[in-house]
Design an enzyme around this catalytic site. Sequence first.
Site, mmCIF file in Angstrom:
data_model
loop_
_atom_site.group_PDB
_atom_site.id
_atom_site.type_symbol
_atom_site.label_atom_id
_atom_site.label_comp_id
_atom_site.label_asym_id
_atom_site.label_seq_id
_atom_site.Cartn_x
_atom_site.Cartn_y
_atom_site.Cartn_z
ATOM 1 N N VAL A 23 17.764 -53.301 -12.609
ATOM 2 C CA VAL A 23 17.604 -52.288 -13.667
ATOM 3 C C VAL A 23 16.215 -52.408 -14.292
ATOM 4 O O VAL A 23 15.500 -51.418 -14.484
ATOM 5 C CB VAL A 23 18.703 -52.451 -14.731
ATOM 6 C CG1 VAL A 23 18.493 -51.459 -15.868
ATOM 7 C CG2 VAL A 23 20.078 -52.267 -14.109
ATOM 8 N N TRP A 44 15.507 -65.540 -14.188
ATOM 9 C CA TRP A 44 15.725 -65.217 -12.780
ATOM 10 C C TRP A 44 15.141 -63.839 -12.508
ATOM 11 O O TRP A 44 15.198 -62.965 -13.372
ATOM 12 C CB TRP A 44 17.231 -65.224 -12.495
ATOM 13 C CG TRP A 44 17.588 -64.684 -11.139
ATOM 14 C CD1 TRP A 44 17.681 -65.411 -9.985
ATOM 15 C CD2 TRP A 44 17.852 -63.315 -10.807
ATOM 16 N NE1 TRP A 44 17.979 -64.592 -8.942
ATOM 17 C CE2 TRP A 44 18.107 -63.279 -9.406
ATOM 18 C CE3 TRP A 44 17.894 -62.123 -11.497
ATOM 19 C CZ2 TRP A 44 18.390 -62.117 -8.721
ATOM 20 C CZ3 TRP A 44 18.186 -60.955 -10.810
ATOM 21 C CH2 TRP A 44 18.437 -60.950 -9.446
ATOM 22 N N ASP A 248 10.643 -6.692 -32.485
ATOM 23 C CA ASP A 248 11.502 -6.183 -33.556
ATOM 24 C C ASP A 248 12.857 -6.875 -33.585
ATOM 25 O O ASP A 248 13.092 -7.845 -32.888
ATOM 26 C CB ASP A 248 11.581 -4.660 -33.574
ATOM 27 C CG ASP A 248 11.853 -4.085 -32.215
ATOM 28 O OD1 ASP A 248 12.683 -4.666 -31.509
ATOM 29 O OD2 ASP A 248 11.216 -3.071 -31.876
ATOM 30 N N LYS A 270 13.089 -3.395 -37.374
ATOM 31 C CA LYS A 270 13.691 -2.245 -38.038
ATOM 32 C C LYS A 270 15.158 -2.533 -38.224
ATOM 33 O O LYS A 270 15.865 -2.782 -37.267
ATOM 34 C CB LYS A 270 13.588 -1.008 -37.148
ATOM 35 C CG LYS A 270 12.212 -0.467 -37.021
ATOM 36 C CD LYS A 270 12.279 0.718 -36.097
ATOM 37 C CE LYS A 270 10.930 1.006 -35.517
ATOM 38 N NZ LYS A 270 11.023 1.802 -34.323
ATOM 39 N N GLY A 301 13.859 -4.608 -27.664
ATOM 40 C CA GLY A 301 15.219 -4.842 -27.192
ATOM 41 C C GLY A 301 15.554 -3.864 -26.071
ATOM 42 O O GLY A 301 15.083 -2.728 -26.062
ATOM 43 N N ASP A 303 15.662 -1.642 -22.967
ATOM 44 C CA ASP A 303 14.606 -1.006 -22.179
ATOM 45 C C ASP A 303 13.703 -0.212 -23.114
ATOM 46 O O ASP A 303 14.190 0.495 -23.990
ATOM 47 C CB ASP A 303 15.254 -0.060 -21.144
ATOM 48 C CG ASP A 303 14.208 0.599 -20.268
ATOM 49 O OD1 ASP A 303 13.980 0.093 -19.154
ATOM 50 O OD2 ASP A 303 13.593 1.599 -20.702
ATOM 51 N N ILE A 306 14.390 3.588 -23.372
ATOM 52 C CA ILE A 306 15.701 4.141 -23.723
ATOM 53 C C ILE A 306 15.929 3.914 -25.211
ATOM 54 O O ILE A 306 16.105 2.771 -25.663
ATOM 55 C CB ILE A 306 16.817 3.519 -22.859
ATOM 56 C CG1 ILE A 306 16.584 3.961 -21.410
ATOM 57 C CG2 ILE A 306 18.195 3.967 -23.356
ATOM 58 C CD1 ILE A 306 17.638 3.554 -20.433
ATOM 59 N N THR A 331 18.984 -2.132 -20.270
ATOM 60 C CA THR A 331 19.345 -1.445 -21.498
ATOM 61 C C THR A 331 20.720 -1.905 -21.979
ATOM 62 O O THR A 331 21.543 -2.392 -21.187
ATOM 63 C CB THR A 331 19.283 0.083 -21.284
ATOM 64 O OG1 THR A 331 19.381 0.719 -22.540
ATOM 65 C CG2 THR A 331 20.387 0.560 -20.356
ATOM 66 N N MET A 383 23.394 3.363 -31.403
ATOM 67 C CA MET A 383 23.199 3.594 -32.843
ATOM 68 C C MET A 383 24.328 4.429 -33.441
ATOM 69 O O MET A 383 24.092 5.231 -34.339
ATOM 70 C CB MET A 383 21.855 4.312 -33.090
ATOM 71 C CG MET A 383 20.661 3.507 -32.611
ATOM 72 S SD MET A 383 19.129 4.448 -32.637
ATOM 73 C CE MET A 383 19.249 5.404 -31.138
ATOM 74 N N ALA A 412 26.253 -7.366 -27.392
ATOM 75 C CA ALA A 412 26.544 -7.483 -25.966
ATOM 76 C C ALA A 412 25.655 -8.524 -25.295
ATOM 77 O O ALA A 412 24.481 -8.657 -25.635
ATOM 78 C CB ALA A 412 26.322 -6.135 -25.295
HETATM 79 N N1 SAH Z 1 15.900 0.181 -26.288
HETATM 80 C C1 SAH Z 1 17.220 -0.344 -26.582
HETATM 81 C C2 SAH Z 1 17.997 0.504 -27.561
HETATM 82 C C3 SAH Z 1 17.411 0.542 -28.945
HETATM 83 S S1 SAH Z 1 18.350 1.568 -30.019
HETATM 84 C C4 SAH Z 1 17.987 -0.502 -25.273
HETATM 85 O O1 SAH Z 1 17.549 -0.013 -24.232
HETATM 86 O O2 SAH Z 1 19.040 -1.142 -25.284
HETATM 87 C C5 SAH Z 1 19.310 0.372 -30.867
HETATM 88 C C6 SAH Z 1 20.771 0.453 -30.467
HETATM 89 O O3 SAH Z 1 20.962 -0.178 -29.228
HETATM 90 C C7 SAH Z 1 21.712 -0.270 -31.400
HETATM 91 O O4 SAH Z 1 22.047 0.546 -32.503
HETATM 92 C C8 SAH Z 1 22.912 -0.497 -30.504
HETATM 93 O O5 SAH Z 1 23.671 0.674 -30.398
HETATM 94 C C9 SAH Z 1 22.253 -0.714 -29.169
HETATM 95 N N2 SAH Z 1 22.121 -2.147 -28.840
HETATM 96 C C10 SAH Z 1 21.000 -2.828 -28.612
HETATM 97 N N3 SAH Z 1 21.261 -4.100 -28.269
HETATM 98 C C11 SAH Z 1 22.605 -4.218 -28.279
HETATM 99 C C12 SAH Z 1 23.502 -5.263 -27.995
HETATM 100 N N4 SAH Z 1 23.075 -6.483 -27.642
HETATM 101 N N5 SAH Z 1 24.821 -5.019 -28.092
HETATM 102 C C13 SAH Z 1 25.269 -3.801 -28.424
HETATM 103 N N6 SAH Z 1 24.475 -2.776 -28.703
HETATM 104 C C14 SAH Z 1 23.144 -2.972 -28.632
#
Ligand code: SAH
Length: 460
Positions: A23, A44, A248, A270, A301, A303, A306, A331, A383, A412
């Site tokens: 060791v 030893w 954001d 936001k 967050g 895409d 989107i 997304t 949203m 999610a």
């Molecule tokens: N560009 C982002 C969406 C932004 S709008 C995309 O493509 O996912 C923000 C909305 O996205 C939130 O109000 C919610 O409805 C949704 N959102 C974003 N992340 C989320 C998550 N992890 N779980 C559930 N809804 C989510």
Amino acid sequence: MQYFPIFLDTTALNCLVVGAGEVAARKIELLLKTHAKISVVAPWACDTVLRLAAEGKLHLDNRPYASSDLNGKKLVFVATDDSTLNAQVHAEATAQNILVNVVDNIPLCQFITPSIVDRSPIVIAISSGGVAPVLLRYLRQKLESLIPQKMSLLGQFSEKYRELVKQKLSSVTARRFFWEDVLDGDIAEDVLTGNHQQADRKLLAKLESGDAQHKGEVYLVGAGPGDPDLLTFRALRLMQKADVVVYDRLVSPEILELVRRDAEKIYVGKAKSNHTVPQEDINELLAKLALSGKRVVRLKGGDPFIFGRGGEEIETLVGHGVSFQVVPGITAASGAASYAGIPLTHRDHAKSVVFATGHLRDNTINLNWQGLAQPDQTIVFYMGLTGLAIICEKLVEHGLPLSTPVAMVQNATTQQQKVVTGTFADIQAKAEAAGIEPPALIIVGSVVSLQSKLNWFAKD
Ligand code: SAH
């Protein structure tokens, strides 16, 4: 972190190893990779230690430990099978403020030795603090296979030209761009394939031509719905290159952790009806940062295209002549559907899927309800949490049955994911009872009925 990782300079480090069995030999072999001066004391010694002593690589005292062995030592490893002796050395070393490690006895360790991936001068040290050794071994294997052995050559190459580059390029940023270019491109390939002279020539030419000037750029990067595993390779690579990251609220802390450590982080988050920084200011901020020569990652967050206002941001960049690239992300609808077990277009249930905004303005949601309220169609509302009642009401008004399945998915893909399912008739009460909060998606359509069978993630 209970253990703070540091790298000790071993040039003048006096180490004592108490014990000279197998060791101890393993620790000694590790220490011998360094410049540390090693003394071993034990009545030893195993063959390995005897051989190393004979080769003059360490000093061996063939006798029992004595307290005076600690004199002048900075670091002590204890590896005997005598627990009383181990405890004694630990106590004596601690009393003298000498760092001590009793091998395989965490409570008697003031420091622990990490697992090492050695590509000197690059050294990667990893540790689980002693709590998950098998996982650690697994990770180390991954790193070993991921990082070419020849990485050492690149380290040595960088070391060789470090001073010269420093003299030629006075700004830190210029030097970083220079090295990133070198390490990203053909010069690094030359080093790795053993064409050292060619690599030398190219580097010197590059240094003379001064093409180390970089213009700033913006990378509009989709960070996905939350789980860092869902980032793309490109997202990660650009995050690692960023000078500044503008992010954001929807970008999870785990993902921010993956941004280059010394990048400046600017929050422009936001929260609903609480726009911390107006969109126009964000657009201008990105342009301004890039025009000052920075590599800017605009992390969003999901895409960026989107419901992400990514289009507006790059329109401003086009206006300013700033170059950019857009990296798609997963997304929220995709993330939520997969992690909740709701196949959005299962062919027994849906022929189309629509992503819609459920954003309330003046207490109404301005959507083509007739177009949405179609059989065989899945609708995902972003949203939409505060507009849930209106969404249910409008879709029923336009012909969908009250029994249409509806799911709400909060956070999610993260460990905090919550899924609630019901129908137009009861989803509001169920969402309220479950305390559903933003960010949440609403999924409408008969595909939701599959959730109870296909659900696989964070079930309890
Ligand atoms: N560009 C982002 C969406 C932004 S709008 C995309 O493509 O996912 C923000 C909305 O996205 C939130 O109000 C919610 O409805 C949704 N959102 C974003 N992340 C989320 C998550 N992890 N779980 C559930 N809804 C989510």
